[in-house]
Design a protein around this motif. Structure first.
Motif, short mmCIF file in Angstrom:
data_model
loop_
_atom_site.label_atom_id
_atom_site.label_comp_id
_atom_site.label_asym_id
_atom_site.label_seq_id
_atom_site.Cartn_x
_atom_site.Cartn_y
_atom_site.Cartn_z
N MET A 304 0.83 -1.20 0.00
CA MET A 304 0.00 0.00 0.00
C MET A 304 0.86 1.26 0.00
O MET A 304 0.52 2.26 -0.62
N LEU A 307 2.01 3.14 -3.19
CA LEU A 307 1.11 4.05 -3.89
C LEU A 307 1.13 5.45 -3.30
O LEU A 307 0.45 6.34 -3.82
N THR A 312 0.36 8.13 -8.42
CA THR A 312 -0.83 7.30 -8.23
C THR A 312 -2.09 8.10 -8.56
O THR A 312 -2.97 7.62 -9.29
N PHE A 316 -4.76 7.51 -11.74
CA PHE A 316 -6.20 7.34 -11.51
C PHE A 316 -7.00 8.37 -12.28
O PHE A 316 -7.98 8.03 -12.97
N MET A 383 -6.19 -0.02 -6.27
CA MET A 383 -6.38 1.42 -6.22
C MET A 383 -7.43 1.85 -7.25
O MET A 383 -8.33 2.65 -6.96
N GLY A 387 -10.96 3.16 -6.03
CA GLY A 387 -11.17 4.56 -6.41
C GLY A 387 -12.37 4.75 -7.31
O GLY A 387 -13.19 5.67 -7.10
#
Length: 608
Positions: A304, A307, A312, A316, A383, A387
């Motif tokens: 984790m 990221l 990151t 995204f 992620m 997300g």
């Protein structure tokens, strides 16, 4: 034992929370998984151990070796079969080409676009970048469906998102497997010369096994070769058999096989299709609850932390605001979808269980072989999953309003009961451009309605499945027209708020008519007739007719004339604008709409 029981209890609790707050269940499930897994190990556990350890580490853990991924694979096969069962050919008459392009051209845009972004933002090798992009091609039905249930949309928009979510799962898995084969062949990093052969085998065996076993299962059920009490478990065993057999002949073809099998079974004439769907749906809820907690708990805290960097957020945002819209607009160019509908479809692209499951499997395998950068695969995919789910779950309804795809007034009509008179009424409404859905527990009535081209479902009105049907998002009127007065009352009381925002109506009982307990405030479909009267007139004069009216006085005069005649029953008022009003619901506004071109719609003998 405690860990396994805890996963099930926490999973069902998360499902309840999701239902209560109208959010996709994947959101609380992943958060719980992270809490009992990596977060517990880092902040809550004195010995630094996870509260739930999915893989056996020599001291504790639920699944030794690769058995976790075998369980994940079997569970996903059941979930995708259940998704395939819900796909109906009638849903995609207008948007079939868009869906086809989304799972081909759109998938290609995501595949190459996300890979380029991952390469330049995280400096990963192209092999790993394409593995990552292959994994996030999918938009999972397990997360899209809960979102669509709570947003009244046009049927075409809902159909595109629903079909894309289910069909693209095996495609994404197939692409990811091919990329993985390039990276990892026989324990060595390199490229395989048999990728095209593997691709052909996957498609061939997946479609062949799915199609063949689906027809065999339908034949066995319709011929009563399977006793009723074994129907669900036999179907489950056949799904697992198809998945495993297809996997034996072509590795990773099982997901395609079960989706094909589900689609074929779901579109077949099968008397027990709803019962089969109920069982698979309940099983899918349990499996999804277990899977997401297990897969999230399997992530390590160190992964984790990888990221925790600006790249990151950039990745995204680019996937959501650049890659997804580009894929949707290219795939829907030349279609009947409007720009605002394309924009909404671009916004709703949450990733789900297949991406998370396969990412955990491939990420761990490559990390174990010390492939440089492999540790990024699982956290990056999670992620994107978490997300996109969080973004869409919290903003989809608002964005539907902003983009103008939110149905401010639902004009669809749900009719409870598919008797002959209900079918006649529904046929008239369909011919006048109204979306009509019939529901009945009698399969024969439903089959006859479908033969007339009317959308119909075999449903038990006492179940909750109607509230979960995304195809009913545009329903605003509810008509309870069964021969059972108690069922009619129950339907209006239970579903009136959801499906009757513009009006909920039921047939009066014989007792109510005899006692004179009738008024427009009772929500009655007709103020002078019960089910028996409707059926008698329908049998004698099975036709719905129109009589011209000039004004409100003419309407009232004609209405009284019809009510005095036992061979005619008034139903609707049709205005010159084509708007249809249910007679007991008519208010003062109707006086402004009735003109010389309006009509009184009635069932029965011609007035000529």
């Amino acid at each position: 034992m405690i860990e396994l029981a805890g996963i099930i209890i926490l999973g069902i609790l998360a499902q309840w929370v999701a239902w209560k707050f109208k959010i996709p269940a994947i959101l609380p499930l992943i958060l719980i998984g992270l809490l009992v897994g990596p977060l517990a190990a880092e902040f809550l556990s004195e010995d630094g151990a996870k509260w739930i350890e999915p893989i056996w580490n020599g001291k504790k853990g639920l699944f030794p070796g690769e058995s976790l991924y075998y369980f994940v694979s079997l569970a996903i096969s059941i979930i995708l079969f259940e998704g395939g069962l819900t796909l109906k050919r009638s849903e995609i008459r207008n948007v079939g080409p868009v869906i086809t392009k989304l799972i081909t051209l759109g998938a290609g845009v995501t595949f190459f676009g996300a890979a380029v972004l991952a390469h330049y933002l995280f400096n990963l090798t192209w092999d790993l970048c394409f593995l990552f992009s292959g994994l996030i091609i999918v938009t999972g039905p397990t997360v899209i469906t809960p979102i669509l249930r709570n947003i009244p949309l046009k049927r075409d928009v809902s159909a595109v998102l629903k079909w894309e979510g289910i069909l693209i799962d095996p495609i994404g898995a197939l692409v990811a497997v091919l990329v993985f084969e390039f990276i990892f062949v026989g324990g060595e990093v390199g490229f395989t010369k048999t990728a095209l052969i593997e691709f052909g085998k996957i498609v061939l065996f997946g479609t062949t096994f799915g199609f063949t076993f689906a027809h065999a299962l339908v034949f066995a059920i319709n011929k009563k070769f399977i006793p009723h009490y074994l129907l669900n478990v036999v179907s489950l065993s056949v799904v697992l058999l198809v998945f495993v057999e297809s996997e034996i002949f072509a590795h990773e073809s099982g997901l395609l096989a079960v989706v094909v099998m589900g689609m074929v079974v779901g579109n077949s004439k099968l008397d027990n299709i709803k019962e089969l769907l109920y069982f698979k749906e309940s099983l899918s809820v349990l499996l999804i609850s277990i899977l997401f907690i297990l897969l999230a708990a399997n992530i390590n805290y160190e992964d984790m932390l990888l990221l925790y960097r600006w790249e990151t957020a950039a990745l995204f945002l680019a996937v959501v605001f650049l890659v997804r819209p580009l894929a949707v607009f290219l795939s829907s160019s030349g279609s009947k979808l409007k720009a605002n509908e394309k924009l909404f479809i671009s916004w709703v692209g949450p990733r789900g269980i297949v991406a998370a499951g396969i990412a955990s499997l491939f990420g761990s395998k490559l990390s174990a072989e010390d492939v440089v950068g492999a540790e990024y695969i699982t956290p990056l995919v999670f992620m994107i999953v978490l997300g996109t789910v969080l973004l869409n779950a919290t903003t989809a309804r608002l964005f539907a309003r902003i983009s103008g795809v939110f149905l401010t007034k639902s004009e669809g009509i749900l009719i409870v009961g598919a008797s002959k008179v209900s079918r006649l009424i529904a046929q008239y409404l369909v011919e006048n451009d109204r979306h009509v859905v019939l529901v009945d527990s009698n399969q024969k009535n439903v089959s006859e309605a479908e033969a007339m081209g009317i959308e119909a479902y075999t449903e038990n009105i006492y179940s909750d499945n109607l509230t979960d049907n995304v195809e009913l998002n545009d329903i605003g009127f509810l008509l309870a027209l069964t021969g059972n007065a108690d069922i009619n009352r129950y339907a209006v009381e239970k579903f009136g708020n959801q499906f009757g925002e513009n009006g909920s109506f039921r047939l009066a009982s014989k007792t109510e008519l005899e006692a004179g307990e009738i008024s427009t405030e009772n929500g009655l479909f007709t103020l002078s007739d019960d089910f028996n009267n409707l059926m008698e007139v329908c049998e004698a004069y099975p036709e719905i007719r129109e009589a011209s009216i000039k004004d409100i006085e003419d309407y009232n005069r004609l209405l009284e004339k019809i009510k005095a005649n036992n061979s005619q029953i008034p139903l609707f008022v049709k205005t010159s604008k084509g708007i249809i009003h249910i007679i007991p619901s008519i208010d003062d506004e109707i006086e402004k709409e009735i003109d010389s071109k309006s009509s009184l719609v009635y069932l029965g003998k011609s007035m000529a």
